[in-house]
Write a protein that holds these residues in place. Structure first.
Motif, PDB file in Angstrom:
ATOM      1  N   ASP A 140      -4.632   1.460  -1.746  1.00 24.93           N
ATOM      2  CA  ASP A 140      -4.488   0.028  -1.465  1.00 24.93           C
ATOM      3  C   ASP A 140      -5.050  -0.776  -2.629  1.00 24.93           C
ATOM      4  OD1 ASP A 140      -4.211  -2.469  -0.352  1.00 24.93           O
ATOM      5  OD2 ASP A 140      -5.733  -2.178   1.190  1.00 24.93           O
ATOM      6  N   ARG A 190      -5.987  -2.426   7.226  1.00 20.99           N
ATOM      7  CA  ARG A 190      -4.733  -1.673   7.157  1.00 20.99           C
ATOM      8  C   ARG A 190      -4.530  -0.852   8.414  1.00 20.99           C
ATOM      9  NH1 ARG A 190      -1.488  -3.682   3.363  1.00 20.99           N
ATOM     10  NH2 ARG A 190      -2.697  -4.254   1.534  1.00 20.99           N
ATOM     11  N   ALA A 204       0.854  -1.191   0.000  1.00 19.83           N
ATOM     12  CA  ALA A 204       0.000   0.000   0.000  1.00 19.83           C
ATOM     13  C   ALA A 204       0.887   1.236   0.000  1.00 19.83           C
ATOM     14  CB  ALA A 204      -0.919   0.002   1.221  1.00 19.83           C
TER      15      ALA A 204
END
Length: 134
Positions: free
Chosen positions: A117, A125, A44
């Motif tokens: 992401d 996350r 990410a």
């Protein structure tokens, strides 16, 4: 330095998640300094861009063009094409720094702080917000 971690649920599809509200709340009681936004994930990144007018979708489309989700990647665990997710942080850094003056983020009119992401295998996350006083 003051620091905290926030949890973000990104879902099972590539997404651009606006973090600006969380960042604004985090620095609201501060004066002058720097906000660091860091994503401790190998798949990410963090970006500053306009959201809501199509730029977030355009970014995901550009990532798909530049880093297609296909089976050509050597890093091959996870869903098909997952190797591209591991290359993403080389193009979208895992951290950014934003100046803060008088407890306010010094972003431009249309700028937002976003988590990007593309990993459909991990919907949870963590984002670390850190404030360094000036």
């Amino acid at each position: 330095m003051r620091s905290e971690t926030i949890a973000v649920r990104t879902g099972g599809r590539p997404t651009v998640h606006d973090l600006t509200g969380a960042c604004t709340r985090f620095v609201s009681s501060e004066s002058d300094g720097l906000l660091s936004v860091f994503v401790p994930h190998a798949t990410a990144g963090v970006a500053i861009l306009e959201t809501g007018a199509g730029s977030d979708a355009d970014l995901l489309d550009a990532i798909d063009t530049l880093l297609p989700r296909e089976d050509r990647w050597r890093h091959s665990h996870g869903s098909a094409g997952h190797g591209r997710d591991h290359v993403l942080p080389a193009f979208l850094a895992p951290s950014i720094t934003v100046p803060v003056l008088g407890g306010r983020l010094q972003l431009g009119t249309w700028q937002s702080v976003c988590l990007v992401d593309t990993n459909v295998d991990n919907a949870e996350r963590q984002v670390r917000l850190s404030f360094l006083p000036g």
